[in-house]
Design a protein around this motif. Structure first.
Motif, short mmCIF file in Angstrom:
data_model
loop_
_atom_site.label_atom_id
_atom_site.label_comp_id
_atom_site.label_asym_id
_atom_site.label_seq_id
_atom_site.Cartn_x
_atom_site.Cartn_y
_atom_site.Cartn_z
N MET A 105 8.84 -5.03 -2.51
CA MET A 105 7.91 -3.95 -2.27
C MET A 105 6.51 -4.19 -2.82
O MET A 105 6.30 -4.95 -3.76
CB MET A 105 8.47 -2.65 -2.87
N GLY A 106 5.56 -3.50 -2.20
CA GLY A 106 4.20 -3.41 -2.68
C GLY A 106 3.79 -1.96 -2.52
O GLY A 106 4.58 -1.13 -2.04
N VAL A 107 2.56 -1.61 -2.89
CA VAL A 107 2.11 -0.23 -2.77
C VAL A 107 0.73 -0.20 -2.11
O VAL A 107 0.00 -1.19 -2.12
CB VAL A 107 2.06 0.49 -4.13
N TYR A 108 0.38 0.98 -1.58
CA TYR A 108 -0.98 1.15 -1.07
C TYR A 108 -1.51 2.53 -1.48
O TYR A 108 -0.75 3.48 -1.67
CB TYR A 108 -1.05 0.94 0.43
N PHE A 109 -2.83 2.59 -1.64
CA PHE A 109 -3.49 3.82 -2.05
C PHE A 109 -4.46 4.22 -0.96
O PHE A 109 -5.32 3.43 -0.55
CB PHE A 109 -4.23 3.61 -3.38
N PRO A 143 1.31 -6.97 -2.50
CA PRO A 143 0.08 -6.51 -3.16
C PRO A 143 -0.02 -5.00 -3.38
O PRO A 143 0.83 -4.22 -2.97
CB PRO A 143 -1.01 -6.98 -2.18
N VAL A 144 -1.13 -4.65 -4.05
CA VAL A 144 -1.57 -3.26 -4.17
C VAL A 144 -2.74 -3.11 -3.20
O VAL A 144 -3.81 -3.70 -3.41
CB VAL A 144 -2.02 -2.93 -5.60
N ALA A 145 -2.53 -2.39 -2.12
CA ALA A 145 -3.52 -2.31 -1.05
C ALA A 145 -4.39 -1.07 -1.14
O ALA A 145 -3.94 -0.01 -1.58
CB ALA A 145 -2.81 -2.36 0.30
N TYR A 146 -5.63 -1.23 -0.70
CA TYR A 146 -6.59 -0.14 -0.64
C TYR A 146 -6.77 0.23 0.82
O TYR A 146 -7.29 -0.54 1.62
CB TYR A 146 -7.92 -0.60 -1.24
N ASP A 147 -6.30 1.41 1.20
CA ASP A 147 -6.31 1.88 2.58
C ASP A 147 -7.62 2.61 2.84
O ASP A 147 -7.82 3.75 2.42
CB ASP A 147 -5.11 2.83 2.78
N VAL A 148 -8.52 1.95 3.56
CA VAL A 148 -9.84 2.52 3.85
C VAL A 148 -9.96 2.76 5.35
O VAL A 148 -10.08 1.81 6.14
CB VAL A 148 -10.96 1.56 3.39
N GLU A 149 -9.91 4.00 5.75
CA GLU A 149 -9.97 4.32 7.18
C GLU A 149 -10.62 5.65 7.50
O GLU A 149 -10.73 6.04 8.67
CB GLU A 149 -8.56 4.27 7.79
N GLU A 150 -11.07 6.38 6.49
CA GLU A 150 -11.71 7.68 6.72
C GLU A 150 -13.12 7.51 7.29
O GLU A 150 -13.92 6.71 6.79
CB GLU A 150 -11.77 8.47 5.43
N TYR A 177 -2.72 -7.22 -10.97
CA TYR A 177 -2.06 -7.05 -9.67
C TYR A 177 -2.84 -7.80 -8.59
O TYR A 177 -3.98 -8.19 -8.78
CB TYR A 177 -1.96 -5.56 -9.31
N THR A 178 -2.22 -7.95 -7.44
CA THR A 178 -2.87 -8.62 -6.31
C THR A 178 -3.48 -7.59 -5.37
O THR A 178 -2.74 -6.79 -4.77
CB THR A 178 -1.86 -9.48 -5.52
N PRO A 179 -4.80 -7.55 -5.24
CA PRO A 179 -5.43 -6.54 -4.37
C PRO A 179 -5.41 -6.93 -2.89
O PRO A 179 -5.40 -8.11 -2.54
CB PRO A 179 -6.87 -6.50 -4.89
#
Length: 253
Positions: A105-109, A143-150, A177-179
């Motif tokens: 698993m990884g996570v996203y914000f 990774p730990v992902a940054y969800d940019v879509e707004e 962490y891995t971005p």
């Protein structure tokens, strides 16, 4: 006086039961190994689902029956209103159960940051959640992902979007962490400076192009190719044959 040793005859029913137990043990071991691990090598392209509270409680046993062993879990979101930032309501439950099934698993914000100051706060909040649950870099296979879509973020312009993204990703990297940066193929081209984000892993979204691949001319690490996949145990519906699930291809290093 010599005692005669009497040999007991083995009960046929007992032998039959013993054979059945041995077969079940072998089958169980094979099943456990299949459900617990997957062998991958550098360059392999594997399927990954990404889930959030919209997918509800994930049944990882069913997910693994679809030969999916990797997942990105939404850990939280930025402040979209006066209520402030929030943890995904299903994150910890799905993370814990995923660990019991040895999911990778990884996570996203999910970001709502329009300034570098807000991006820094989002990074601190995300890292705070990881610390809260004792999730260290070694605990994440992805990774730990940054969800940019707004659209409100994109409206601030390419230079600012890039700075916002860099602020979050650098904080994640500094913590060990891995971005990773997530956005659509068109948005990645229009609103991000490639010379800056190329230092992070890239997760590109582009649907309906499974034959040709995403319209992104640079290196990427993961491709979200559909938001309408059917994955029993992880659909937005509780039914196995309806509802949607995001599915990705991930290139293993």
């Amino acid at each position: 006086m010599t005692k005669k040793i009497q040999r007991r005859k083995t009960d046929p029913a007992f032998l039959k039961l013993l054979v059945i137990l041995i077969v079940l043990m072998i089958a169980g071991t094979y099943y456990f190994q299949r459900m617990s691990s997957i062998h991958v090598e550098s360059g392999d392209q594997i399927q990954v689902i990404d889930v959030s509270r919209w997918n509800g409680k994930i049944n990882w046993k069913k997910v693994k029956k679809s030969d999916i062993y990797y997942a990105m879990l939404r850990i939280g979101r930025g402040a979209q209103d006066s209520s402030g930032m929030a943890e995904d309501s299903y994150f910890y439950q799905n993370y814990q159960s995923g660990r019991s099934y040895n999911m990778k698993m990884g996570v996203y914000f999910y970001s709502h940051a329009e300034t570098t100051k807000e991006a820094k706060k989002e990074a601190e909040y995300c890292l705070g959640l990881l610390e809260k649950y004792g999730i260290k870099p070694k605990d994440l296979a992805m990774p730990v992902a940054y969800d940019v879509e707004e659209e409100s973020i994109f409206a601030t312009g390419k230079n600012n979007v890039t700075k916002v993204t860099k602020t979050f990703c650098d904080a994640i990297e500094d913590a060990g962490y891995t971005p990773m940066v997530y956005s659509s193929a068109s948005s990645l081209m229009q609103y991000f400076k490639h010379s800056t984000i190329k230092n992070y892993k890239i997760w590109v979204a582009h649907y309906g192009v499974e034959e040709s691949g995403p319209s992104y001319p640079y290196h990427y690490d993961m491709w979200q190719y559909t938001s309408e996949g059917i994955v029993p145990g992880a659909n937005t519906s509780k039914k196995d044959h309806v509802g949607n699930c995001d599915i990705n291809y991930y290139i293993v290093e």
